[in-house]
Design a protein around this motif. Structure first.
Motif, PDB file in Angstrom:
ATOM      1  N   ARG A  87       0.877  -1.146   0.005  1.00  0.00           N
ATOM      2  CA  ARG A  87       0.092   0.003   0.032  1.00  0.00           C
ATOM      3  C   ARG A  87       0.841   1.260   0.021  1.00  0.00           C
ATOM      4  NH1 ARG A  87      -3.187  -1.492   5.014  1.00  0.00           N
ATOM      5  NH2 ARG A  87      -2.559  -3.690   4.271  1.00  0.00           N
ATOM      6  N   GLU A  91       0.654   4.129  -3.091  1.00  0.00           N
ATOM      7  CA  GLU A  91       0.326   5.454  -2.685  1.00  0.00           C
ATOM      8  C   GLU A  91       1.561   6.466  -3.003  1.00  0.00           C
ATOM      9  OE1 GLU A  91      -0.853   6.156   1.542  1.00  0.00           O
ATOM     10  OE2 GLU A  91      -0.054   8.089   1.460  1.00  0.00           O
ATOM     11  N   GLY A 111      -5.914  -2.418   2.015  1.00  0.00           N
ATOM     12  CA  GLY A 111      -4.651  -2.297   1.267  1.00  0.00           C
ATOM     13  C   GLY A 111      -4.743  -1.678   0.029  1.00  0.00           C
ATOM     14  N   VAL A 112      -5.852  -1.715  -0.623  1.00  0.00           N
ATOM     15  CA  VAL A 112      -5.930  -1.314  -1.885  1.00  0.00           C
ATOM     16  C   VAL A 112      -6.460   0.194  -2.000  1.00  0.00           C
ATOM     17  CG1 VAL A 112      -6.767  -1.827  -4.218  1.00  0.00           C
ATOM     18  CG2 VAL A 112      -6.194  -3.682  -2.678  1.00  0.00           C
ATOM     19  N   ASP A 125      -7.000   2.404   0.606  1.00  0.00           N
ATOM     20  CA  ASP A 125      -6.334   3.474   1.682  1.00  0.00           C
ATOM     21  C   ASP A 125      -5.475   4.384   0.589  1.00  0.00           C
ATOM     22  OD1 ASP A 125      -7.800   2.526   3.532  1.00  0.00           O
ATOM     23  OD2 ASP A 125      -6.134   1.660   4.691  1.00  0.00           O
ATOM     24  N   PRO A 126      -4.627   3.805  -0.149  1.00  0.00           N
ATOM     25  CA  PRO A 126      -3.843   4.844  -0.899  1.00  0.00           C
ATOM     26  C   PRO A 126      -4.700   5.741  -1.693  1.00  0.00           C
ATOM     27  CG  PRO A 126      -2.945   2.405  -0.992  1.00  0.00           C
ATOM     28  CD  PRO A 126      -4.201   2.267  -0.239  1.00  0.00           C
ATOM     29  N   ASP A 142      -1.493  -4.597  -9.781  1.00  0.00           N
ATOM     30  CA  ASP A 142      -1.620  -4.595  -8.329  1.00  0.00           C
ATOM     31  C   ASP A 142      -1.121  -6.376  -8.090  1.00  0.00           C
ATOM     32  OD1 ASP A 142      -1.800  -5.822  -5.673  1.00  0.00           O
ATOM     33  OD2 ASP A 142      -3.559  -4.334  -5.144  1.00  0.00           O
ATOM     34  N   SER A 166       3.569  -7.179  -2.381  1.00  0.00           N
ATOM     35  CA  SER A 166       3.328  -7.429  -0.937  1.00  0.00           C
ATOM     36  C   SER A 166       4.105  -8.861  -0.714  1.00  0.00           C
ATOM     37  CB  SER A 166       1.797  -7.483  -0.408  1.00  0.00           C
ATOM     38  OG  SER A 166       1.854  -7.931   0.823  1.00  0.00           O
TER      39      SER A 166
END
Ligand SMILES: Cc1ncc(COP(=O)(O)O)c(C=O)c1O
Length: 305
Positions: A24, A28, A57-58, A60-61, A127, A151
């Motif tokens: 994340r 961002e 995690g996807v 929030d940025p 991603d 990740s």
């Protein structure tokens, strides 16, 4: 052109890898680097999870960077609806399309999405939180886009770690955590086990269509699964999740709860998936005996209902 005795091309793919604490953070940083205006849009798939403990995690940025986001649609099998992307491109000033390789598998429309983006001068970010091995071992993701995020703790026995890879960065190469881990771990044997376990689970769970649906029964060449996703048809998924974990089988639900922006849209078929999905583990700790016991426990619960 002649071919010399010794190879001379150093970095065929021309990618540079940059370390971040988590995927994340990499996402961002990439979003901020684009310096998008308010009218410029980032297109995201409409299957994005949230949990009170981990946030999203996807998403929030997206929120943190303040970019404008629209969703394109996936269907009930979590595959991309190309028309939905075309519709967004026609109606918004799309600058970035994010493609998520859910659970390590590649969408059948992946290459067509890339073509569509290139034709319209739109960037693509993959991603790859779940598809590190599909990229670095399988070689079937991460090469057509502008950037990817990873990740590490989702794929390797490490407690944290994320990365951003960028195309065509000729200069500035620095050794990354990914390159170190790829040497430290025997990636080829981790991959072999995941592929073997996928085959075992596909065979073991075939013929139970009245109680479950296997979402990804076929492994195309190069695909290395992160987990084995199934949809639970005849049982409360949350209760099943609990019972399986209580029995010692570390199943997860990616994702059990959609972010509110997706939940609010009753027309999104992905809400159906979120209510039913269960991801079975197939990593290197799982041998045939433990997979068999996991499937037996699962089927006993489903048929006892
Ligand atoms: C598809 C996907 N992308 C990105 C992330 C974020 O990963 P990280 O926990 O490394 O930030 C997650 C998990 O939260 C995820 O499932």
């Amino acid at each position: 052109m002649r071919i010399g005795k010794q190879a001379s091309i150093v970095r065929g793919g021309g990618r540079v890898w940059i370390d971040y604490p988590r995927a994340r953070d990499a996402f961002e940083a990439y979003l901020c680097s684009l310096e998008l205006r308010e009218t410029e849009v980032v297109l995201m798939p409409n299957y994005i999870g949230y949990s009170p403990r981990e946030g999203s995690g996807v998403f929030d940025p997206i929120v943190n960077s303040g970019v404008t986001c629209k969703f394109y649609e996936l269907d009930k099998s979590l595959t991309i609806c190309l028309d939905s992307i075309r519709h967004c491109i026609e109606n918004f000033d799309v600058k970035l399309i994010v493609v998520i390789h859910y659970f390590g598998y590649i969408d059948p429309a992946y290459e067509r999405v890339v073509e569509l983006a290139k034709r319209n001068d739109i960037k693509i970010l993959e991603d790859q939180a779940h598809s590190l091995f599909t990229d670095i071992h399988g070689g079937v993701s991460g090469r057509l886009s502008d950037a990817s995020i990873y990740s590490l703790h989702k794929m390797l026995p490490v407690s944290s770690g994320g990365a951003l890879s960028l195309q065509k960065a000729e200069d500035g190469y620095a050794p990354s955590l990914v390159s170190k881990l790829c040497i430290e771990y025997d990636i080829a044997s981790l991959v072999k086990t995941r592929i073997r376990n996928h085959g075992y689970l596909t065979r073991r769970l075939a013929g139970h269509g009245s109680v479950l649906e296997v979402l990804r029964p076929v492994l195309e060449p190069g695909i290395v699964p992160q987990t084995f996703p199934i949809l639970i048809i005849s049982y409360d998924r949350n209760a099943l999740y609990q019972k399986m974990n209580d029995s010692g089988f570390g199943v997860v639900s990616l994702y059990h709860t959609m972010i509110s922006e997706i939940q609010a849209n009753a027309a999104f078929q992905t809400n159906y998936v979120a209510e039913r999905i269960l991801n079975l583990p197939l990593h290197q700790d799982a041998d045939e005996e433990s997979l068999d016991l996991m499937c037996e426990t699962l089927l006993n619960l489903l048929y006892a209902n």
